[in-house]
Motif scaffolding. Structure first.
Motif, PDB file in Angstrom:
ATOM      1  N   VAL A  81     -59.407 -37.118  23.759  1.00 50.15           N
ATOM      2  CA  VAL A  81     -60.354 -38.071  24.352  1.00 50.15           C
ATOM      3  C   VAL A  81     -61.476 -37.305  25.044  1.00 50.15           C
ATOM      4  CG1 VAL A  81     -60.679 -39.780  26.189  1.00 50.15           C
ATOM      5  CG2 VAL A  81     -58.752 -40.006  24.622  1.00 50.15           C
ATOM      6  N   HIS A  82     -61.118 -36.292  25.817  1.00 47.95           N
ATOM      7  CA  HIS A  82     -62.126 -35.535  26.562  1.00 47.95           C
ATOM      8  C   HIS A  82     -62.951 -34.614  25.667  1.00 47.95           C
ATOM      9  CE1 HIS A  82     -59.424 -36.815  29.846  1.00 47.95           C
ATOM     10  NE2 HIS A  82     -60.592 -37.036  30.409  1.00 47.95           N
ATOM     11  N   ARG A  83     -62.318 -34.040  24.649  1.00 43.78           N
ATOM     12  CA  ARG A  83     -63.033 -33.106  23.775  1.00 43.78           C
ATOM     13  C   ARG A  83     -63.926 -33.829  22.765  1.00 43.78           C
ATOM     14  NH1 ARG A  83     -59.010 -29.639  22.138  1.00 43.78           N
ATOM     15  NH2 ARG A  83     -58.463 -30.879  20.326  1.00 43.78           N
ATOM     16  N   GLU A  84     -63.423 -34.948  22.199  1.00 41.66           N
ATOM     17  CA  GLU A  84     -64.139 -35.602  21.105  1.00 41.66           C
ATOM     18  C   GLU A  84     -64.912 -36.849  21.515  1.00 41.66           C
ATOM     19  OE1 GLU A  84     -61.180 -36.223  18.086  1.00 41.66           O
ATOM     20  OE2 GLU A  84     -60.968 -34.071  17.722  1.00 41.66           O
ATOM     21  N   GLU A  85     -64.614 -37.409  22.697  1.00 42.30           N
ATOM     22  CA  GLU A  85     -65.263 -38.626  23.185  1.00 42.30           C
ATOM     23  C   GLU A  85     -65.360 -39.693  22.095  1.00 42.30           C
ATOM     24  OE1 GLU A  85     -68.839 -37.839  25.403  1.00 42.30           O
ATOM     25  OE2 GLU A  85     -67.851 -36.319  26.621  1.00 42.30           O
ATOM     26  N   PRO A  86     -64.201 -40.203  21.667  1.00 37.35           N
ATOM     27  CA  PRO A  86     -64.186 -41.208  20.590  1.00 37.35           C
ATOM     28  C   PRO A  86     -64.859 -42.502  21.010  1.00 37.35           C
ATOM     29  CG  PRO A  86     -62.046 -41.095  21.648  1.00 37.35           C
ATOM     30  CD  PRO A  86     -62.870 -39.974  22.223  1.00 37.35           C
ATOM     31  N   ASP A  87     -65.222 -43.294  20.022  1.00 32.23           N
ATOM     32  CA  ASP A  87     -65.823 -44.601  20.279  1.00 32.23           C
ATOM     33  C   ASP A  87     -64.770 -45.640  20.614  1.00 32.23           C
ATOM     34  OD1 ASP A  87     -68.726 -44.089  19.627  1.00 32.23           O
ATOM     35  OD2 ASP A  87     -67.727 -43.337  17.836  1.00 32.23           O
ATOM     36  N   VAL A  88     -63.566 -45.469  20.066  1.00 26.22           N
ATOM     37  CA  VAL A  88     -62.443 -46.377  20.314  1.00 26.22           C
ATOM     38  C   VAL A  88     -61.166 -45.549  20.308  1.00 26.22           C
ATOM     39  CG1 VAL A  88     -61.161 -48.413  19.510  1.00 26.22           C
ATOM     40  CG2 VAL A  88     -63.622 -48.274  19.106  1.00 26.22           C
ATOM     41  N   VAL A  89     -60.248 -45.885  21.224  1.00 24.41           N
ATOM     42  CA  VAL A  89     -58.924 -45.255  21.255  1.00 24.41           C
ATOM     43  C   VAL A  89     -57.884 -46.326  20.947  1.00 24.41           C
ATOM     44  CG1 VAL A  89     -57.175 -44.142  22.719  1.00 24.41           C
ATOM     45  CG2 VAL A  89     -59.586 -43.509  22.950  1.00 24.41           C
ATOM     46  N   ILE A  90     -56.974 -46.007  20.041  1.00 19.24           N
ATOM     47  CA  ILE A  90     -55.800 -46.843  19.788  1.00 19.24           C
ATOM     48  C   ILE A  90     -54.610 -46.035  20.291  1.00 19.24           C
ATOM     49  CG2 ILE A  90     -54.326 -47.921  18.051  1.00 19.24           C
ATOM     50  CD1 ILE A  90     -56.846 -48.052  16.238  1.00 19.24           C
ATOM     51  N   THR A  91     -53.845 -46.609  21.205  1.00 15.74           N
ATOM     52  CA  THR A  91     -52.700 -45.875  21.723  1.00 15.74           C
ATOM     53  C   THR A  91     -51.422 -46.701  21.675  1.00 15.74           C
ATOM     54  OG1 THR A  91     -51.830 -44.540  23.562  1.00 15.74           O
ATOM     55  CG2 THR A  91     -53.097 -46.488  24.154  1.00 15.74           C
ATOM     56  N   ASP A  92     -50.350 -46.013  21.338  1.00 18.32           N
ATOM     57  CA  ASP A  92     -49.017 -46.585  21.390  1.00 18.32           C
ATOM     58  C   ASP A  92     -48.592 -46.615  22.853  1.00 18.32           C
ATOM     59  OD1 ASP A  92     -46.483 -47.478  20.638  1.00 18.32           O
ATOM     60  OD2 ASP A  92     -45.791 -45.506  20.004  1.00 18.32           O
ATOM     61  N   TYR A  93     -47.520 -47.338  23.152  1.00 12.77           N
ATOM     62  CA  TYR A  93     -46.987 -47.387  24.507  1.00 12.77           C
ATOM     63  C   TYR A  93     -45.945 -46.286  24.726  1.00 12.77           C
ATOM     64  CZ  TYR A  93     -44.020 -48.899  28.374  1.00 12.77           C
ATOM     65  OH  TYR A  93     -43.271 -48.933  29.514  1.00 12.77           O
ATOM     66  N   GLU A  94     -44.871 -46.314  23.965  1.00 16.15           N
ATOM     67  CA  GLU A  94     -43.777 -45.368  24.169  1.00 16.15           C
ATOM     68  C   GLU A  94     -44.017 -44.107  23.353  1.00 16.15           C
ATOM     69  OE1 GLU A  94     -39.772 -46.943  24.116  1.00 16.15           O
ATOM     70  OE2 GLU A  94     -40.588 -48.953  24.406  1.00 16.15           O
ATOM     71  N   MET A  95     -44.359 -43.008  24.078  1.00 17.75           N
ATOM     72  CA  MET A  95     -44.632 -41.720  23.442  1.00 17.75           C
ATOM     73  C   MET A  95     -44.179 -40.604  24.368  1.00 17.75           C
ATOM     74  SD  MET A  95     -48.555 -42.197  22.190  1.00 17.75           S
ATOM     75  CE  MET A  95     -49.114 -42.540  23.859  1.00 17.75           C
ATOM     76  N   PRO A  96     -43.934 -39.434  23.806  1.00 18.51           N
ATOM     77  CA  PRO A  96     -43.595 -38.289  24.643  1.00 18.51           C
ATOM     78  C   PRO A  96     -44.811 -37.759  25.410  1.00 18.51           C
ATOM     79  CG  PRO A  96     -43.572 -37.681  22.307  1.00 18.51           C
ATOM     80  CD  PRO A  96     -43.840 -39.149  22.385  1.00 18.51           C
ATOM     81  N   ASN A  97     -44.529 -37.068  26.495  1.00 23.21           N
ATOM     82  CA  ASN A  97     -45.508 -36.342  27.324  1.00 23.21           C
ATOM     83  C   ASN A  97     -46.434 -37.197  28.166  1.00 23.21           C
ATOM     84  OD1 ASN A  97     -44.504 -33.837  26.466  1.00 23.21           O
ATOM     85  ND2 ASN A  97     -45.828 -33.877  24.682  1.00 23.21           N
ATOM     86  N   ALA A  98     -46.693 -38.389  27.794  1.00 20.86           N
ATOM     87  CA  ALA A  98     -47.458 -39.365  28.583  1.00 20.86           C
ATOM     88  C   ALA A  98     -47.427 -40.660  27.799  1.00 20.86           C
ATOM     89  CB  ALA A  98     -48.894 -38.905  28.806  1.00 20.86           C
ATOM     90  N   ASP A  99     -46.964 -41.738  28.440  1.00 24.01           N
ATOM     91  CA  ASP A  99     -46.925 -42.998  27.707  1.00 24.01           C
ATOM     92  C   ASP A  99     -48.312 -43.637  27.676  1.00 24.01           C
ATOM     93  OD1 ASP A  99     -47.335 -44.585  30.043  1.00 24.01           O
ATOM     94  OD2 ASP A  99     -45.198 -44.908  30.330  1.00 24.01           O
ATOM     95  N   GLY A 100     -48.423 -44.729  26.946  1.00 23.55           N
ATOM     96  CA  GLY A 100     -49.715 -45.383  26.786  1.00 23.55           C
ATOM     97  C   GLY A 100     -50.348 -45.826  28.082  1.00 23.55           C
ATOM     98  N   LEU A 101     -49.524 -46.280  29.030  1.00 25.51           N
ATOM     99  CA  LEU A 101     -50.070 -46.690  30.330  1.00 25.51           C
ATOM    100  C   LEU A 101     -50.694 -45.500  31.052  1.00 25.51           C
ATOM    101  CD1 LEU A 101     -47.223 -49.085  31.517  1.00 25.51           C
ATOM    102  CD2 LEU A 101     -49.479 -49.736  30.630  1.00 25.51           C
ATOM    103  N   GLU A 102     -50.028 -44.353  31.000  1.00 22.05           N
ATOM    104  CA  GLU A 102     -50.579 -43.148  31.628  1.00 22.05           C
ATOM    105  C   GLU A 102     -51.880 -42.728  30.953  1.00 22.05           C
ATOM    106  OE1 GLU A 102     -47.254 -40.180  32.893  1.00 22.05           O
ATOM    107  OE2 GLU A 102     -46.473 -41.335  31.184  1.00 22.05           O
TER     108      GLU A 102
END
Length: 128
Positions: free
Chosen positions: A41-62
């Motif tokens: 997100v910080h390197r590429e500055e996308p126009d839209v992010v799609i994120t899952d909720y349950e993931m390793p290392n940081a969940d979607g809420l984080e």
């Protein structure tokens, strides 16, 4: 061309979504966990992010909290894509600032429509 970042730990789904959006004319990037997603997100500055909720290392809420807390990327539209249908998760997602909440299984047209709307708004109304 709009860039869609897909943060999803299910490799088959992530790659399928990347292919879907590429066919629709988008550039795509993918991450298998929340931490890597935030780096992109910080390197590429996308126009839209799609994120899952349950993931390793940081969940979607984080992920969403971190995006919203950063003035450089805090405006980025975020689509929450999750198998968790619970009202509590939907409420939490909305409270942290997601722009759309879509549950799996999802209709392809619904996801494409949301992303197209957000990409157009983020690019001043232009097309992808």
């Amino acid at each position: 061309m709009s860039l869609v970042l897909i943060i999803e730990d299910d490799q088959n789904l992530r790659e399928g979504l990347e292919l879907l959006f590429q066919i629709e004319g988008y550039d795509t990037s993918g991450a298998s966990n929340g931490r890597t997603g935030l780096e992109l997100v910080h390197r590429e500055e996308p126009d839209v992010v799609i994120t899952d909720y349950e993931m390793p290392n940081a969940d979607g809420l984080e992920v969403v909290r971190a995006i919203r807390a950063d003035e450089d990327v805090g405006h980025t539209p975020v689509v929450f894509l999750t198998a968790d249908h619970s009202p509590a998760i939907r409420k939490q997602a909305m409270q942290v600032g997601v722009d759309a909440f879509i549950t799996k299984p999802f209709r392809t047209e619904q996801l494409l429509g949301k992303v197209a709307d957000f990409a157009a708004r983020n690019n001043g109304g232009g097309s992808h």
